[in-house]
Scaffold this active site. Structure first.
Site, PDB file in Angstrom:
ATOM      1  N   SER A  43      73.520  52.255  68.407  1.00 10.59           N
ATOM      2  CA  SER A  43      72.206  52.584  68.972  1.00 10.59           C
ATOM      3  C   SER A  43      71.707  53.891  68.377  1.00 10.59           C
ATOM      4  CB  SER A  43      72.294  52.643  70.501  1.00 10.59           C
ATOM      5  OG  SER A  43      71.014  52.835  71.070  1.00 10.59           O
ATOM      6  N   THR A  44      71.535  54.933  69.190  1.00  6.38           N
ATOM      7  CA  THR A  44      71.003  56.203  68.699  1.00  6.38           C
ATOM      8  C   THR A  44      71.847  56.738  67.546  1.00  6.38           C
ATOM      9  OG1 THR A  44      70.296  56.695  70.960  1.00  6.38           O
ATOM     10  CG2 THR A  44      70.242  58.515  69.375  1.00  6.38           C
ATOM     11  N   MET A  97      73.998  55.908  72.959  1.00  7.49           N
ATOM     12  CA  MET A  97      74.088  56.338  74.348  1.00  7.49           C
ATOM     13  C   MET A  97      74.295  55.132  75.245  1.00  7.49           C
ATOM     14  SD  MET A  97      71.439  58.726  76.416  1.00  7.49           S
ATOM     15  CE  MET A  97      71.541  58.962  78.181  1.00  7.49           C
ATOM     16  N   ASP A 127      76.708  49.872  76.250  1.00  2.00           N
ATOM     17  CA  ASP A 127      76.524  48.528  75.714  1.00  2.00           C
ATOM     18  C   ASP A 127      77.626  48.215  74.703  1.00  2.00           C
ATOM     19  OD1 ASP A 127      75.331  46.060  75.306  1.00  2.00           O
ATOM     20  OD2 ASP A 127      73.961  46.805  73.762  1.00  2.00           O
ATOM     21  N   HIS A 149      70.114  48.742  68.400  1.00  3.42           N
ATOM     22  CA  HIS A 149      69.017  48.778  69.364  1.00  3.42           C
ATOM     23  C   HIS A 149      67.727  49.215  68.674  1.00  3.42           C
ATOM     24  CE1 HIS A 149      72.117  49.527  72.820  1.00  3.42           C
ATOM     25  NE2 HIS A 149      72.043  48.257  72.461  1.00  3.42           N
TER      26      HIS A 149
END
Length: 362
Positions: A180-181, A300, A303, A207
């Site tokens: 993600s991030t 973050m 998931d 994401h």
């Protein structure tokens, strides 16, 4: 409280934000969103990149939101100066267009940690549609490990293995990645370093909203020896090809005869995410005759942790998480390590050599 993504409002103190946009209306709207959140404050605004650099010279901010299209000095030029002179977490605010997507991917390469897309162009009256996403990403950005994020060195080499995937030529193998991030840059550290004849299909959840994953796939494909593309519903997955879940859609994998087939769906978000790493991993857990190496990198939240645990319970699995040392945000890797007891916690520069060793050894 940010229950959709699991943010409980604690632990960081007040997050001070600089909002940069050439539209006074957008500056006010974004600032209002931030100031409505008890853990954040829009300390100041800037009307273009030049103005932002002047503000950054005088004050320190935890996060900067940076528009791309601005007069005098645009977001990309400003970002270069920020990373060189005032390194701090920057979230790009981009138009949801093909050009905007390409500029955003360039910004991610230049040092931005994340981005949000304006739903309807430069002046988006419906910006409230991405309010929750913006708040979540600001909170994530404030936790970014900037020294890890700015580290570009690559260490070649091979690692001793305490647990390995079966290496018989007939064994069926899969590589699955969730991030993600900070993920686009992390993927750029891993995928271009995989060997050309990588003997397994690769499934990736990053994401991202719609319109951006295609640009990400094209940029990574250009840099890599393996093929990288956005996943298409119903296509047969091939060895040596990486399939990235389309933004705003889930990616599952199912067996059809002797082949694996991508299944792209509009099912509801899971724990606030679509695409979701857990959705991908849960589908892979059903493929009991396969052997999966599942990798969780920077991001973050949690998931992927539950899906990884499912894979471990149902098949031969090699569970890998990025280390705290190099993860831009050590949320998803930490959750995976704690929930699924990962076999390895590797620095980013160690991951590709390790995967080549696991999959490509003779």
């Amino acid at each position: 409280m940010h229950t959709k993504y699991g943010y409980d409002g604690g632990g960081l103190g007040m997050i001070n934000v600089l909002v940069v946009d050439d539209s006074a209306f957008m500056r006010k709207l974004i600032s209002d969103f931030i100031n409505e959140h008890p853990g954040m404050k829009a300390n100041d605004t800037a009307r273009n990149g030049k103005d932002a650099l002047q503000k950054l010279t005088k004050h320190k901010y935890d996060v900067v939101t940076l528009d791309i299209e601005m007069p005098e000095m645009g977001g990309l030029e400003a970002l270069t100066h920020i990373m060189n002179d005032h390194p701090c977490p920057v979230i790009m605010v981009s138009s949801l267009t093909q050009e905007g997507a390409e500029q955003t991917m360039q910004a991610m390469e230049e040092g931005a940690v994340d981005f949000v897309g304006k739903p309807s162009g430069a002046i988006s009256l419906d910006l409230h549609l991405i309010k929750e996403d913006l708040i979540f990403k600001i909170e994530a950005a404030a936790k970014v490990n900037m020294s890890a994020h700015l580290n570009k060195k690559t260490i070649p080499g091979r690692l001793p293995a305490k647990k390995t995937l079966p290496h018989k030529i007939e064994e069926k193998k899969i590589l699955a990645i969730g991030t993600s991030t900070g993920g686009p840059k992390a993927l750029q550290n891993v995928l271009p370093c995989l060997e050309r004849n990588f003997p397994a299909p690769i499934f990736i959840v990053q994401h991202m909203p719609p319109a951006f994953t295609e640009s990400l796939a094209k940029r990574l494909d250009h840099l890599s020896s393996i093929s990288i593309k956005e996943a298409v519903d119903g296509e047969v997955a091939k060895k040596g090809t990486a399939y990235i879940a389309p933004g705003g859609k889930h990616l599952k994998v199912r067996k059809m005869g002797m082949s694996l087939v991508n299944e792209v769906t509009n099912a509801p978000p899971l724990n606030g995410h679509r695409p979701s790493v857990d959705v991908l991993f849960s589908s892979l857990a059903e493929l009991k005759e396969y052997h999966t190496a599942a990798l969780i990198m920077t991001g973050m939240g949690s998931d992927g942790a539950k899906g990884l645990l499912e894979i471990k319970k149902n098949q031969s699995c090699l569970a890998v998480a990025e280390s705290k040392k190099t993860a831009v945000v050590y949320g998803m890797p930490k959750a995976a390590a704690n929930t699924a007891e990962t076999d390895y916690n590797l620095d980013l520069d160690e991951i590709a050599p390790f995967l080549n060793q696991q999959f490509c050894r003779t």
